[in-house]
Design an enzyme around this catalytic site. Structure first.
Site, PDB file in Angstrom:
ATOM      1  N   ASN A 281       0.823  -1.208   0.000  1.00 29.27           N
ATOM      2  CA  ASN A 281       0.000   0.000   0.000  1.00 29.27           C
ATOM      3  C   ASN A 281       0.863   1.268   0.000  1.00 29.27           C
ATOM      4  O   ASN A 281       2.083   1.218   0.101  1.00 29.27           O
ATOM      5  CB  ASN A 281      -0.955  -0.015   1.198  1.00 29.27           C
ATOM      6  CG  ASN A 281      -2.293   0.618   0.874  1.00 29.27           C
ATOM      7  OD1 ASN A 281      -2.366   1.567   0.099  1.00 29.27           O
ATOM      8  ND2 ASN A 281      -3.354   0.095   1.466  1.00 29.27           N
TER       9      ASN A 281
ATOM     10  N   HIS B 214      23.526   2.382  11.200  1.00 29.74           N
ATOM     11  CA  HIS B 214      24.791   3.106  11.315  1.00 29.74           C
ATOM     12  C   HIS B 214      25.487   2.735  12.626  1.00 29.74           C
ATOM     13  O   HIS B 214      24.841   2.300  13.581  1.00 29.74           O
ATOM     14  CB  HIS B 214      24.548   4.611  11.271  1.00 29.74           C
ATOM     15  CG  HIS B 214      23.846   5.062  10.030  1.00 29.74           C
ATOM     16  ND1 HIS B 214      24.486   5.272   8.837  1.00 29.74           N
ATOM     17  CD2 HIS B 214      22.529   5.328   9.807  1.00 29.74           C
ATOM     18  CE1 HIS B 214      23.618   5.660   7.929  1.00 29.74           C
ATOM     19  NE2 HIS B 214      22.420   5.700   8.485  1.00 29.74           N
TER      20      HIS B 214
ATOM     21  N   GLY C 280      -0.688  -1.391   8.976  1.00 24.80           N
ATOM     22  CA  GLY C 280      -0.224  -0.046   8.659  1.00 24.80           C
ATOM     23  C   GLY C 280       0.673   0.548   9.734  1.00 24.80           C
ATOM     24  O   GLY C 280       0.498   0.316  10.925  1.00 24.80           O
TER      25      GLY C 280
ATOM     26  N   ALA D  89      -0.786  -3.303  13.617  1.00 26.27           N
ATOM     27  CA  ALA D  89      -0.468  -1.948  13.160  1.00 26.27           C
ATOM     28  C   ALA D  89       0.446  -1.209  14.138  1.00 26.27           C
ATOM     29  O   ALA D  89       0.334  -1.362  15.356  1.00 26.27           O
ATOM     30  CB  ALA D  89      -1.765  -1.163  12.961  1.00 26.27           C
TER      31      ALA D  89
ATOM     32  N   ARG E 110       0.109 -14.734  20.172  1.00 27.43           N
ATOM     33  CA  ARG E 110      -0.362 -16.121  20.167  1.00 27.43           C
ATOM     34  C   ARG E 110      -0.030 -16.761  18.828  1.00 27.43           C
ATOM     35  O   ARG E 110       0.313 -16.085  17.860  1.00 27.43           O
ATOM     36  CB  ARG E 110      -1.861 -16.198  20.422  1.00 27.43           C
ATOM     37  CG  ARG E 110      -2.752 -15.595  19.344  1.00 27.43           C
ATOM     38  CD  ARG E 110      -4.222 -15.748  19.729  1.00 27.43           C
ATOM     39  NE  ARG E 110      -5.116 -15.143  18.775  1.00 27.43           N
ATOM     40  CZ  ARG E 110      -5.610 -15.778  17.706  1.00 27.43           C
ATOM     41  NH1 ARG E 110      -5.250 -17.043  17.459  1.00 27.43           N
ATOM     42  NH2 ARG E 110      -6.439 -15.164  16.887  1.00 27.43           N
TER      43      ARG E 110
END
Length: 255
Positions: free
Chosen positions: A147, A177, A204, A222, A245
């Protein structure tokens, strides 16, 4: 430290000068070395100084290289690696071209994706805006959907399997880094591959860090920050991301 020339055999002052160069600032030492040569120093000593200068800009510091090295570990200098600079420049041009293509021109858009990425399977799709460092270090399997707003720092390589769903604003960081400030300033960077196996769903806003593998069939909640690998068929979430789980009771997805 005096800047007068020394005999070819070298003495304590000369040896001290070279040691100071090694442990001190390389550019400063090189300037002093050039002045030393112009005032009659031996070519062999200038050659040594130049060699040390070159090594200091091309050889990773010892503190930067883990032992033993993880599988797929890379280290490179982004300030001096001209090949990477060329790849990054080409990637920016291809990203700009991709973002200019209207959505309705699907065939042209798909060709641009194939030119940008290292591999793109059948029926896979990526929604812009999208950002990556090189593109050529990203391999995407078939029937995968990525997406909008995804960022992939692919210097360490990113592999995404088949039937993967990646939500909006997901970040995959396969690079990092050094903690040492001088090494960071010198341009050193490391890479560890990220692997997203088949049938994974990433919600997301998630962040995936270097060296992480997300096992087949797993679901990441998310806005999770995934710092360690997640086993197959797991529901995981949080910061840092932890397994909540097992999903093994569910039917294992079939291709």
């Amino acid at each position: 430290m005096e800047e007068t020339a020394v005999p070819a055999g070298g003495n304590r002052k000369e040896r001290g000068f070279i040691v100071t160069f090694v442990v001190g600032d390389c550019c400063y030492g090189l300037r002093r070395g050039l002045r030393y040569r112009l005032r009659g120093g031996d070519d062999r000593h200038l050659s040594l100084l130049l060699s040390i200068y070159y090594m200091s800009h091309t050889t990773p510091p010892l503190s930067f290289v883990p032992s033993p090295q993880p599988k797929g570990y890379r280290y490179y200098n982004i300030q001096s690696d001209t090949d990477r600079q060329l790849l990054a420049s080409r990637c920016k041009e291809r990203l700009q071209a991709l973002h200019r293509i209207p959505v309705e021109k699907r065939a042209q858009y798909h060709r641009a994706l194939q030119e940008l990425l290292g591999g793109l399977g059948e029926e896979s799709w990526l929604v812009t805006p999208f950002f990556c460092d090189y593109g050529s270090e990203i391999e995407v399997g078939s029937h995968t959907f990525i997406n909008s707003g995804c960022t992939m720092l692919d210097g360490g390589h990113v592999t995404i399997g088949d039937y993967v769903l990646i939500g909006p604003s997901v970040s995959l960081y396969s690079v990092g880094h050094p903690l040492d400030l001088e090494e960071r300033a010198a341009g050193w960077e490391f890479g560890l591959p990220i692997i997203i196996e088949d049938h994974v769903w990433i919600g997301g806003g998630c962040t995936i860090l270097p060296g992480v593998t997300i096992g087949r069939g797993s679901v990441i909640g998310a806005r999770s920050v995934v710092t360690k690998s997640i086993p197959p068929m797991s529901l995981a979430m949080g910061n840092p991301c932890r397994v909540i789980r097992s999903l093994s009771d569910s039917a294992d997805p079939q291709d």
